[in-house]
Design a protein around this motif. Structure first.
Motif, PDB file in Angstrom:
ATOM      1  N   MET A   1     -11.634   6.419  -4.234  1.00  8.94           N
ATOM      2  CA  MET A   1     -10.721   6.870  -3.193  1.00  8.94           C
ATOM      3  C   MET A   1      -9.294   6.782  -3.708  1.00  8.94           C
ATOM      4  SD  MET A   1     -10.145   5.236   0.571  1.00  8.94           S
ATOM      5  CE  MET A   1      -8.810   5.830   1.615  1.00  8.94           C
ATOM      6  N   LYS A   2      -8.525   7.841  -3.554  1.00  4.60           N
ATOM      7  CA  LYS A   2      -7.142   7.851  -3.985  1.00  4.60           C
ATOM      8  C   LYS A   2      -6.268   7.149  -2.963  1.00  4.60           C
ATOM      9  CE  LYS A   2      -7.605  10.231  -7.777  1.00  4.60           C
ATOM     10  NZ  LYS A   2      -7.280   9.667  -9.077  1.00  4.60           N
ATOM     11  N   ALA A   3      -5.281   6.410  -3.441  1.00  9.11           N
ATOM     12  CA  ALA A   3      -4.375   5.721  -2.533  1.00  9.11           C
ATOM     13  C   ALA A   3      -3.439   6.711  -1.877  1.00  9.11           C
ATOM     14  CB  ALA A   3      -3.573   4.681  -3.315  1.00  9.11           C
ATOM     15  N   LYS A   4      -3.311   6.623  -0.549  1.00  8.61           N
ATOM     16  CA  LYS A   4      -2.383   7.460   0.162  1.00  8.61           C
ATOM     17  C   LYS A   4      -1.384   6.565   0.855  1.00  8.61           C
ATOM     18  CE  LYS A   4      -5.666   9.838   2.591  1.00  8.61           C
ATOM     19  NZ  LYS A   4      -6.147  10.915   3.360  1.00  8.61           N
ATOM     20  N   SER A   5      -0.244   7.107   1.200  1.00 15.38           N
ATOM     21  CA  SER A   5       0.658   6.349   1.984  1.00 15.38           C
ATOM     22  C   SER A   5       0.845   7.122   3.245  1.00 15.38           C
ATOM     23  CB  SER A   5       1.964   6.152   1.295  1.00 15.38           C
ATOM     24  OG  SER A   5       2.476   7.309   0.832  1.00 15.38           O
ATOM     25  N   VAL A  32       8.850   5.934  -8.835  1.00  8.93           N
ATOM     26  CA  VAL A  32       8.520   6.658  -7.602  1.00  8.93           C
ATOM     27  C   VAL A  32       7.025   6.517  -7.345  1.00  8.93           C
ATOM     28  CG1 VAL A  32       8.511   8.924  -6.485  1.00  8.93           C
ATOM     29  CG2 VAL A  32      10.370   8.330  -8.049  1.00  8.93           C
ATOM     30  N   PRO A  33       6.581   6.205  -6.109  1.00  2.62           N
ATOM     31  CA  PRO A  33       7.376   5.904  -4.924  1.00  2.62           C
ATOM     32  C   PRO A  33       7.870   4.464  -4.946  1.00  2.62           C
ATOM     33  CG  PRO A  33       5.067   5.778  -4.369  1.00  2.62           C
ATOM     34  CD  PRO A  33       5.130   6.227  -5.815  1.00  2.62           C
ATOM     35  N   SER A  34       8.790   4.148  -4.047  1.00  6.52           N
ATOM     36  CA  SER A  34       9.343   2.803  -4.028  1.00  6.52           C
ATOM     37  C   SER A  34       8.422   1.824  -3.310  1.00  6.52           C
ATOM     38  CB  SER A  34      10.713   2.809  -3.346  1.00  6.52           C
ATOM     39  OG  SER A  34      10.615   3.285  -2.021  1.00  6.52           O
ATOM     40  N   VAL A  35       7.568   2.331  -2.412  1.00  8.99           N
ATOM     41  CA  VAL A  35       6.635   1.498  -1.651  1.00  8.99           C
ATOM     42  C   VAL A  35       5.305   2.231  -1.526  1.00  8.99           C
ATOM     43  CG1 VAL A  35       6.167   0.378   0.573  1.00  8.99           C
ATOM     44  CG2 VAL A  35       8.510   0.453  -0.292  1.00  8.99           C
ATOM     45  N   GLN A  36       4.216   1.501  -1.668  1.00  9.36           N
ATOM     46  CA  GLN A  36       2.881   2.053  -1.437  1.00  9.36           C
ATOM     47  C   GLN A  36       2.302   1.360  -0.205  1.00  9.36           C
ATOM     48  OE1 GLN A  36       1.192   4.337  -3.409  1.00  9.36           O
ATOM     49  NE2 GLN A  36       2.181   4.280  -5.414  1.00  9.36           N
ATOM     50  N   ILE A  37       1.816   2.164   0.759  1.00 11.62           N
ATOM     51  CA  ILE A  37       1.276   1.602   2.004  1.00 11.62           C
ATOM     52  C   ILE A  37      -0.122   2.156   2.227  1.00 11.62           C
ATOM     53  CG2 ILE A  37       1.608   1.326   4.484  1.00 11.62           C
ATOM     54  CD1 ILE A  37       4.578   1.766   4.024  1.00 11.62           C
ATOM     55  N   LEU A  38      -1.120   1.277   2.228  1.00 13.22           N
ATOM     56  CA  LEU A  38      -2.519   1.680   2.344  1.00 13.22           C
ATOM     57  C   LEU A  38      -3.153   1.054   3.576  1.00 13.22           C
ATOM     58  CD1 LEU A  38      -3.551   1.031  -1.383  1.00 13.22           C
ATOM     59  CD2 LEU A  38      -2.460   3.050  -0.425  1.00 13.22           C
ATOM     60  N   ASP A  39      -4.166   1.725   4.102  1.00 13.25           N
ATOM     61  CA  ASP A  39      -4.973   1.207   5.209  1.00 13.25           C
ATOM     62  C   ASP A  39      -6.429   1.310   4.775  1.00 13.25           C
ATOM     63  OD1 ASP A  39      -2.532   2.884   6.731  1.00 13.25           O
ATOM     64  OD2 ASP A  39      -2.907   0.884   7.517  1.00 13.25           O
ATOM     65  N   ALA A  46      -9.506   1.625  -3.708  1.00 12.53           N
ATOM     66  CA  ALA A  46      -8.604   2.770  -3.738  1.00 12.53           C
ATOM     67  C   ALA A  46      -7.890   2.800  -5.084  1.00 12.53           C
ATOM     68  CB  ALA A  46      -7.598   2.704  -2.600  1.00 12.53           C
ATOM     69  N   GLU A  47      -7.390   3.976  -5.429  1.00 13.69           N
ATOM     70  CA  GLU A  47      -6.613   4.145  -6.647  1.00 13.69           C
ATOM     71  C   GLU A  47      -5.281   4.793  -6.298  1.00 13.69           C
ATOM     72  OE1 GLU A  47      -8.883   6.465  -9.343  1.00 13.69           O
ATOM     73  OE2 GLU A  47     -10.488   4.987  -9.550  1.00 13.69           O
ATOM     74  N   GLY A  48      -4.279   4.484  -7.079  1.00 14.72           N
ATOM     75  CA  GLY A  48      -2.968   5.079  -6.873  1.00 14.72           C
ATOM     76  C   GLY A  48      -2.203   5.110  -8.176  1.00 14.72           C
ATOM     77  N   GLN A  49      -0.968   5.595  -8.111  1.00 15.99           N
ATOM     78  CA  GLN A  49      -0.181   5.682  -9.329  1.00 15.99           C
ATOM     79  C   GLN A  49       1.314   5.647  -9.033  1.00 15.99           C
ATOM     80  OE1 GLN A  49      -1.552   9.526 -10.805  1.00 15.99           O
ATOM     81  NE2 GLN A  49       0.375  10.477 -10.138  1.00 15.99           N
ATOM     82  N   TYR A  50       2.075   5.299 -10.060  1.00 15.60           N
ATOM     83  CA  TYR A  50       3.528   5.359 -10.053  1.00 15.60           C
ATOM     84  C   TYR A  50       3.980   6.295 -11.167  1.00 15.60           C
ATOM     85  CZ  TYR A  50       3.734   1.191  -7.095  1.00 15.60           C
ATOM     86  OH  TYR A  50       3.592   0.293  -6.074  1.00 15.60           O
ATOM     87  N   GLN A  51       5.132   6.913 -10.960  1.00 10.26           N
ATOM     88  CA  GLN A  51       5.789   7.655 -12.023  1.00 10.26           C
ATOM     89  C   GLN A  51       7.077   6.925 -12.386  1.00 10.26           C
ATOM     90  OE1 GLN A  51       6.368  11.748 -10.971  1.00 10.26           O
ATOM     91  NE2 GLN A  51       4.224  12.286 -11.254  1.00 10.26           N
ATOM     92  N   LEU A  52       7.246   6.624 -13.655  1.00 14.33           N
ATOM     93  CA  LEU A  52       8.436   5.925 -14.121  1.00 14.33           C
ATOM     94  C   LEU A  52       9.188   6.805 -15.111  1.00 14.33           C
ATOM     95  CD1 LEU A  52       6.295   3.544 -13.375  1.00 14.33           C
ATOM     96  CD2 LEU A  52       7.982   2.106 -14.524  1.00 14.33           C
ATOM     97  N   PHE A 103      -3.036   2.369 -10.887  1.00 12.50           N
ATOM     98  CA  PHE A 103      -3.482   1.056 -10.434  1.00 12.50           C
ATOM     99  C   PHE A 103      -4.708   1.206  -9.535  1.00 12.50           C
ATOM    100  CE2 PHE A 103      -0.546   2.443  -7.129  1.00 12.50           C
ATOM    101  CZ  PHE A 103      -1.204   2.096  -5.956  1.00 12.50           C
ATOM    102  N   LYS A 104      -5.403   0.082  -9.342  1.00 11.47           N
ATOM    103  CA  LYS A 104      -6.564   0.043  -8.460  1.00 11.47           C
ATOM    104  C   LYS A 104      -6.403  -1.101  -7.468  1.00 11.47           C
ATOM    105  CE  LYS A 104      -9.860   1.917 -11.857  1.00 11.47           C
ATOM    106  NZ  LYS A 104     -11.139   1.672 -12.575  1.00 11.47           N
ATOM    107  N   VAL A 105      -6.907  -0.872  -6.260  1.00 16.07           N
ATOM    108  CA  VAL A 105      -6.897  -1.885  -5.210  1.00 16.07           C
ATOM    109  C   VAL A 105      -8.325  -2.118  -4.755  1.00 16.07           C
ATOM    110  CG1 VAL A 105      -6.238  -2.373  -2.817  1.00 16.07           C
ATOM    111  CG2 VAL A 105      -4.558  -1.405  -4.396  1.00 16.07           C
TER     112      VAL A 105
END
Length: 263
Positions: A1-5, A32-39, A46-52, A103-105
């Motif tokens: 599952m991809k992380a969404k905010s 980017v993004p500055s904050v990740q918010i998951l439910d 879940a999985e997500g990513q940052y761009q630096l 990253f993974k949660v």
């Protein structure tokens, strides 16, 4: 599952800025993004990513790792390093380059309320220095079925001055997830004539168990002597929940003092 905010994936940018000690120039790293918010549900992944973006003008190596932002009572056994992990422990980061950090949660089945960890990025430029460069973006994970949103409107204050008309509230977070208050304080006279709409801007989070003031202001104007009605409407900027509604009354006296009417 991809992380969404949920309304959630703030496209903000964190700037890490240092002054060059020799050349006097500014260097910066952006994430980017500055904050990740998951439910997520207990046991869900879940999985997500940052761009630096490296605009610091030199090559470096990134070392992403998890740190605790706040630990809710009852979640002491679920530290960030156990539920927030990164695809790579070491990432080359060349000058002018944009890199993706994945990253993974994993939500522990016994956790409740909310997990809050930091995705922390330590930067190594390959030179000897006593200065450790790092920046952190917060990952909030509300645990579905266990989260509780409850905010108490503790107090209201209005302060006129020659600089501004300031109004604010003190809020207490009685729930088990963070909230980020924003909203409006509307001031009208007893005849219904509007005098001021004061915005409480989205700013700092209010963590569980904490009590904090939140203020807004408008340019100064002459608020006549008399009684006024205040309508307060506060919501959560991160998840869109209604947090606090209320009505207050105050009196502006002849000597420009504010008296709250409690009856």
């Amino acid at each position: 599952m991809k992380a969404k905010s949920s309304a959630h994936n703030w496209r903000g940018i964190i700037f890490f800025i240092l002054c060059g000690s020799l050349a006097g120039e500014l260097f910066a790293i952006q994430v980017v993004p500055s904050v990740q918010i998951l439910d997520l549900k207990p046991g869900e992944k879940a999985e997500g990513q940052y761009q630096l973006l490296n605009t610091e003008g030199r090559d470096m190596t990134l070392f992403p790792h998890a740190v605790d932002w706040f630990v809710l009572n009852g979640n002491e056994n679920y530290l960030a390093e156990k539920w927030l992990t990164f695809e790579k422990e070491k990432i080359p980061f060349k000058s002018g380059e944009t890199v993706v950090v994945r990253f993974k949660v994993y939500v522990p089945k016994g956790a409740k309320g909310e997990l809050a960890g930091g995705a922390s990025f330590t930067m190594d430029e390959g030179i000897e220095t006593n200065l450790v460069k790092k920046m952190t973006s917060v990952v909030y994970v509300a645990i579905k079925g266990t989260e509780k949103f409850k905010v108490n409107l503790v107090a209201f204050q209005v302060t006129p001055s020659t600089v501004s008309l300031q109004a604010g509230v003190i809020l207490e977070n009685l729930g088990n997830v963070h909230v980020r208050p924003y909203g409006w304080i509307n001031i009208s006279d007893v005849k219904g004539k509007p005098w001021a709409n004061i915005e409480i801007h989205r700013n700092n989070p209010l963590f569980p168990g904490r009590k904090e003031p939140f203020y807004g202001s408008v340019p100064p104007f002459n608020l006549p002597v008399g009684e006024y009605l205040v309508k307060i409407s506060i919501s959560d900027a991160d998840r869109g929940k209604d947090l606090a509604q209320g009505e207050k009354r105050f009196r502006m006296t002849k000597d420009r003092k504010v008296e709250l009417i409690t009856k």
